[in-house]
Design an enzyme around this catalytic site. Structure first.
Site, PDB file in Angstrom:
ATOM      1  N   GLU B  60       0.812  -1.225   0.000  1.00  0.00           N
ATOM      2  CA  GLU B  60       0.000   0.000   0.000  1.00  0.00           C
ATOM      3  C   GLU B  60       0.844   1.274   0.000  1.00  0.00           C
ATOM      4  O   GLU B  60       0.490   2.258  -0.644  1.00  0.00           O
ATOM      5  CB  GLU B  60      -0.963  -0.005   1.185  1.00  0.00           C
ATOM      6  N   HIS B 129     -12.628  -5.134   7.321  1.00  0.00           N
ATOM      7  CA  HIS B 129     -12.981  -4.910   5.914  1.00  0.00           C
ATOM      8  C   HIS B 129     -14.295  -4.144   5.769  1.00  0.00           C
ATOM      9  O   HIS B 129     -14.895  -4.159   4.710  1.00  0.00           O
ATOM     10  CB  HIS B 129     -13.127  -6.245   5.177  1.00  0.00           C
TER      11      HIS B 129
END
Lengths: 323, 323
Positions: B60, B129
């Site tokens: 990321e 999530h």
């Protein structure tokens, strides 16, 4: 050293001297409280930035660190705008908003210093992507320290650059200390260059006190990158002559270490003596060069002193627009 | 007018902008043959090739650094972070780098990048999530925050985001990718900072965005059958925020309910209350009411998950409680 012309050697000596004298002056003005906040002098490490940037073309990029003045000067940054920024003036590189740790110059391909250790590593991936997409043979040098080599971003950046064969030259300036943490106690394996092997890219050490050695090491990596082979990792073995910042007495270093480094591995002293010995330059010529540099720094200080502070109204106007 | 899915609208926006400007490219995890976690990019690798649809490792920081570095050197990257939850892995690049580079460098550098991501609950994928983290980005000066709820808005706003010269955090919602809605064939863009009155009404204003907008509209529809007239206002962009539209609606209805899926504590919804308190207190006939997510992580079990975020019934109840 055969292919390095006399002119180039003189230029290298000049750049090293520029950085040394500029940094000495910033420390002075820090002590006089003309410069405040943080200041991270590059004294002792000049040969790394100079050797590296001499291997670049003007259109190539660099990305720098919190100890970034040397990189900026090596890439050709303007003394006036730098000093004015350090003085927090509106005529500085960042209009007084950035200070020491955020100097950037688009025209020089200087993508910015960084206040975050390792912060520039991922950004070099992006500049590498754009160099690759552009297909003009540009490269980027990413400077970072031994501290950053222990940060997770080091892995992400090297891995992704290697996977995509990006033209990035990773130069780890191992000055042995991340603030006070010694690399001997913090770098597992005690060999940053060797980490390149894990990414399948070239990795080698270079003597960071020897500008010619640095130049040759970086030139090789630049050539490799321009040919589309991907990144390299160079571990520049260097030494921070001062503490982390001007008020740090660096008591965490073993006795005699800094003295020994200053005596034996001073890149300015050694290179100057070598060029005099090789009759590339005379002592008088060097003195002239030094005087010239001092004059330019004097002018930069004067420029900074006489420059206006940033206007609060203008600043607030910008804040309002960017709500 | 033809109707297309939310995710198709995203793809159309990318295609139009990539065709319009060769400097636009996409990067992110699993966006190649896989087409992105929600298949918004299906077929784009075949259409544009691996240089403009860069399928990255799970890194990321390097993805967002990749976007920043490319943006600094002339490109317009659209970086995808698969879940907003994963932005936590790269907050330095978002907060310390992307958001501040233009500011710190005295406006010398710009970071024209889009961070596309998605958040929200409703699919049973639990606490790591399912978060709604918009308030994190909303809090940081230098970031624009876009949260479109409909196919029409997502297309027009994504095109605007790609053309913007500064970093844009573009947050979609995982439960609405297959929703269909009218999207004209002709090209259009939607400016930032312009709210859309999704339903006109006179009794209460409901301020809602992203998936919660759809629940607010459903609630308003049902309340209309009971003779209660709700005005539903969709800010579409949280930064910049169309404060005028919000205040004007409050002046008209004199009552405001703010609906958000995010955890209530420290939320954008709380800030909306403060804004209305500052600017329209005298027009309020009742205290502003928040209908937000519980101050809890999102659980796996479907019954528990539903209990953590506002429902249509919660919104209806709040409206009735105010009349």
């Amino acid at each position: 050293m055969g292919k390095i012309s006399k002119e180039m050697q003189i230029e290298m000596l000049k750049k090293i001297t520029e950085i040394r004298r500029f940094e000495e002056r910033t420390v002075q003005y820090y002590q006089k409280s003309k410069i405040w906040g943080y200041l991270h002098p590059y004294i002792g490490e000049e040969a790394v930035a100079v050797g590296a940037c001499m291997a670049l073309k003007k259109e190539d990029y660099i990305i720098s660190t919190h100890r970034g003045h040397g990189h900026a000067i090596a890439k050709g940054a303007d003394f006036n705008k730098m000093m004015a920024e350090l003085f927090g003036k509106s005529t500085g590189y960042c209009k007084g908003r950035g200070g020491s740790m955020h100097i950037a110059d688009t025209e020089l391909g200087m993508l910015g210093a960084n206040g975050i250790v390792g912060g520039g590593l991922p950004i070099s991936v992006g500049a590498g992507l754009s160099c690759k997409m552009e297909k003009k043979g540009r490269v980027i040098i990413c400077f970072f320290g031994d501290g950053a080599a222990n940060n997770g971003v080091f892995h992400e950046a090297l891995n992704m650059s290697a996977v995509f064969k990006l033209p990035v030259i990773y130069i780890c300036e191992n000055n042995l200390y991340a603030i006070s943490m010694c690399a001997r106690e913090s770098v597992a394996g005690n060999d940053i260059a060797a980490r390149a092997k894990g990414y399948g890219i070239p990795g080698y050490k270079a003597d960071g006190s020897d500008v010619i050695a640095m130049y040759e090491a970086v030139e090789k990596a630049v050539d490799y990158a321009r040919k589309g082979n991907g990144p390299s990792l160079i571990e520049a073995e260097t030494y921070r002559f001062l503490g982390h910042h001007p008020n740090d007495p660096a008591l965490y270093r073993p006795k005699g270490e800094a003295e020994d480094e200053k005596k034996n591995r001073d890149c300015l002293k050694n290179f100057k003596e070598k060029l005099i010995e090789d009759k590339v330059i005379t002592e008088e010529q060097f003195s002239e060069m030094e005087k010239e540099i001092e004059k330019r720094i004097d002018a930069a200080v004067e420029f900074a002193e006489n420059s206006p502070e940033p206007e609060l109204d203008k600043f607030l106007e910008r804040v309002a627009i960017n709500q | 007018m033809r109707e297309i899915e939310y995710r198709e609208a995203i793809k159309e926006a990318c295609i139009e902008e990539m065709d319009r400007n060769p400097k636009v490219f996409l990067l992110g995890e699993d966006i190649g043959v896989y087409g992105g976690a929600f298949r918004a990019y299906k077929g784009l690798l075949e259409k544009y090739g691996p240089e403009r649809v860069v399928n990255t490792p799970i890194s990321e920081q390097a993805i967002l650094g990749g976007a920043i570095g490319a943006a600094l050197t002339g490109y317009r990257p659209v970086a995808e972070i698969m879940f907003v939850d994963f932005c936590t892995l790269a907050m330095d690049q978002i907060v310390n780098q992307a958001a501040k580079i233009n500011f710190m460098t005295g406006d010398a550098l710009h970071v024209p990048m889009v961070l596309r991501t998605q958040g929200g609950s409703g699919t049973g994928i639990a606490a790591q999530h399912s978060q709604s983290l918009e308030s994190w980005f909303y809090h940081i000066p230098g970031l624009k925050v876009v949260m479109p709820a409909t196919p029409y808005d997502v297309k027009g706003l994504l095109k605007t985001a790609i053309r913007d010269n500064d970093p844009v955090i573009f947050i979609e919602h995982k439960t609405i990718y297959l929703n269909k809605g009218p999207v004209p064939e002709e090209e259009y863009t939607i400016p930032f900072g312009v709210a859309d009155i999704k339903r006109e009404g006179s009794d209460v204003t409901i301020f809602a965005y992203s998936a919660m907008l759809l629940k607010a509209l459903a609630a308003a529809e049902e309340l209309a059958r009971e003779g209660i007239s709700c005005e539903v206002i969709d800010p579409r962009t949280l930064v910049p925020l169309d404060t005028d539209a919000l205040i004007n609606s409050v002046k008209k209805t004199n009552k405001l309910i703010v609906v958000s899926e995010a955890v209530e504590r420290g939320s954008v919804a709380s800030d909306i209350l403060a804004i209305v308190n500052d600017k329209a207190f005298d027009f309020l006939d009742a205290p502003v009411k928040r209908v937000c997510g519980l101050n809890s992580a999102i659980p796996y079990n479907s019954k528990l998950e539903k209990a953590c975020v506002p429902t249509k019934e919660n919104i209806m109840q709040a409206v009735k409680g105010m009349l």
